[in-house]
Structures are given as C-alpha cells and as structure tokens.
Write an enzyme that holds these catalytic residues in place. Structure first.
Site, PDB file in Angstrom:
ATOM      1  N   ASP A 207     -44.256   2.024  58.559  1.00 36.99           N
ATOM      2  CA  ASP A 207     -45.121   1.734  57.412  1.00 36.99           C
ATOM      3  C   ASP A 207     -44.503   2.208  56.095  1.00 36.99           C
ATOM      4  O   ASP A 207     -45.078   2.005  55.045  1.00 36.99           O
ATOM      5  CB  ASP A 207     -46.483   2.410  57.619  1.00 36.99           C
ATOM      6  CG  ASP A 207     -47.530   1.961  56.615  1.00 36.99           C
ATOM      7  OD1 ASP A 207     -47.518   0.772  56.239  1.00 36.99           O
ATOM      8  OD2 ASP A 207     -48.348   2.794  56.185  1.00 36.99           O
ATOM      9  N   SER A 231     -52.087  -1.031  52.828  1.00 41.21           N
ATOM     10  CA  SER A 231     -51.923  -1.741  54.098  1.00 41.21           C
ATOM     11  C   SER A 231     -53.281  -2.225  54.593  1.00 41.21           C
ATOM     12  O   SER A 231     -54.271  -1.490  54.536  1.00 41.21           O
ATOM     13  CB  SER A 231     -51.289  -0.814  55.143  1.00 41.21           C
ATOM     14  OG  SER A 231     -50.029  -0.352  54.715  1.00 41.21           O
ATOM     15  N   GLN A 281     -46.972  -6.846  59.241  1.00 38.92           N
ATOM     16  CA  GLN A 281     -47.975  -6.130  58.450  1.00 38.92           C
ATOM     17  C   GLN A 281     -48.425  -7.007  57.279  1.00 38.92           C
ATOM     18  O   GLN A 281     -47.625  -7.753  56.712  1.00 38.92           O
ATOM     19  CB  GLN A 281     -47.405  -4.822  57.907  1.00 38.92           C
ATOM     20  CG  GLN A 281     -48.417  -3.965  57.141  1.00 38.92           C
ATOM     21  CD  GLN A 281     -47.803  -2.675  56.641  1.00 38.92           C
ATOM     22  OE1 GLN A 281     -46.843  -2.689  55.884  1.00 38.92           O
ATOM     23  NE2 GLN A 281     -48.343  -1.545  57.072  1.00 38.92           N
TER      24      GLN A 281
END
Length: 289
Positions: A207, A231, A281
């Site tokens: 991430d 996110s 993502q």
C-alpha cells in the site's frame, strides 16, 4: 526499539484478548489517518492466527470503510467462515472507537502438487536495485537536505524503496509521463522466519507506492500534493513463497482514473523475474482547494 523492521514486526504482533478477537496498537503519528497497509497487515495477522499455520494465504480482498485514528488501538474480530479439506476462509472486521473501519476476507490454501504452470515474463528488463539510490537519498540530492517531516519518515520507514526511474520534480516533467511506476523494495533488516510475518509485511508494503501510478501523469510524487488521497479497496493474490526482507520488484500501472477514483495494478517479482504476488487497488482522489 530503534530498528524500523523490528518496529514493523512488533506492530504486526497482535494481542489476543479473546477467542477470535485481537488488538493491534496504532502509532500516534502526525498523520491524518492510520496507514492503510498497517490495517491490512494487522487484519491478515489476525486471520492467520486462527488457522493451523499449514495453509499459506493465497488471496485477500479488503475494503477501507473509514479513516483510522492514529494512536487509538484497533480491535480485529475474526469470523471462521470455512475450514475445508483444501481451503480455509476467514472474514475480519477492524473496529476502532466502536466503529467499523475496515473489512477483509482472506483465503488460505493447502499446497498441492503442480498441475498447470506458466507465467508471462515481466513487462521490461528492469535494472537491479544495487545501482539505484534509496528514495531518501534521491530526495536529499535534489533538495539539498531532507525536510524535517520527510527526515522523520525516512528514519522510521521499515522498507528500503528505490525507484527504477529517476523521480520527476516539475509539472513539465510529468506532462507526457505514462501512468506507470516501478520500485525495488525490501525490509531494512531481517524479519525472522515466520512466513505469515513476511506475507503480512509485504501486505503492509503493497500500500506504500501503488497509487503512485495514478499520480505520475498529474504531479511530482514527492512535491506538494494537489489531491487528498485515500485507499478504497485492495486485493492481493499470493502465487509463490517469498521473503519480504529480500529484494522484490513492484511494477505498478494505472489503466484508468476517472470520476474521482484511480485504479492501480501491481505485479511483484523476485530478482529472477518470478511473479510472486499480484495486487489491485482503487483510490479516491479529491483535488485540494
């Protein structure tokens, strides 16, 4: 504890407070929200702690529902959805201050004999990490010295990050850039020999830079941000065993950004070019006033 890698292992070492319930601490840092990779990594630890350990995780799917509050503990509640002959499924809910902030479903698979075996080669023949500067050094060379906030971040960063392409520093440099980014990464010190720790540490790292690919055609990565980023969801598929304290290449691209959301895809390879992990993502991007 001064080693950032040791701090990461400690961060991932959850306290079990009841059957299927774990508590993770959250560093009290000067951030707007808890780092999403931390929550995903801790949630995966909680899921893994309820399995017998003989089945590595092969996939996870997660949603970031609310921003976490730095410095406030996070409770992870695990639902044992299924324990089959080959697959184990766990659902994890992360709760902070009485509110659900994150959901994760993880699947674990008992290793089986190979049946089908193939892999597309990496997109490009990337240079190795040894001749590339750590990102903190590259920033320092450009600015002359690290700003205090970046210096603090660099000293506590658990991963050595090295961009394959030199960083762009002006809007003119990013005008014709493709929405792609690639970095070499590894933990700054050994993480021990527990495979679950390595899987969760890489989940944490996944991430850190993935949404770079969305920003690259718009603004310099390490300059002032023109967007608030968050996110939204995160998915990973783990194909082969790996160690997060050995160099891995994170090749990232953004096929589309529209409607305030940007999609990013990542492929993680070892130094021999073997695909280890696939990542997808989506992030929210809102222009700052």
């Amino acid at each position: 504890m001064t080693n950032p890698a040791e701090r990461l292992v400690d961060l991932l070492d959850l306290e079990q407070i009841e059957v299927n319930i774990f508590r993770g601490h959250s560093p009290d840092e000067s951030l707007q929200r808890v780092f999403g990779g931390q929550v995903a990594g801790q949630a995966l630890v909680a899921a893994g702690r309820t399995t017998d350990g003989g089945r590595p995780v092969h996939s996870l799917h997660a949603y970031f529902l609310r921003p976490g509050i730095p410095g406030v503990p996070i409770v992870y509640q695990v639902e044992r959805v299924r324990d089959g002959r080959s697959f184990t499924t766990r659902r994890v809910t992360a709760v902070q201050a009485g509110r659900t902030i994150f959901n994760l479903t993880a699947s674990f698979h008992l290793p089986e004999p190979e049946s089908i075996e193939h892999q597309l080669p990496p997109r490009l023949d990337f240079p190795g990490p040894d001749g590339l500067p750590p990102v903190a050094q590259e920033i320092k060379e450009h600015l002359g010295a690290l700003p205090e906030s970046l210096d603090r971040m660099a000293r506590r960063m658990a991963f050595d990050i090295r961009y394959v392409d030199r960083l762009r520093w002006t809007r003119k440099e990013v005008e014709d850039a493709e929405p792609r980014s690639a970095v070499w990464m590894r933990a700054v010190a050994p993480l021990g020999d527990d495979p679950l720790v390595h899987t969760c540490a890489l989940t944490y790292a996944s991430d850190m830079t993935l949404l770079d690919a969305v920003r690259i055609p718009v603004e310099p990565l390490w300059g002032p941000r023109g967007f608030d980023m968050a996110s939204l969801d995160h998915a990973m598929w783990f194909h082969r065993p790996f160690r997060a304290d050995e160099w891995f290449l994170y090749d990232q691209e953004s096929p589309i950004a529209t409607g305030g959301r940007g999609l990013a895809r990542g492929r993680i390879y070892d130094r021999e070019g073997r695909l280890l992990v696939s990542v997808v993502q989506e992030g929210l991007f809102r222009r700052l006033p």
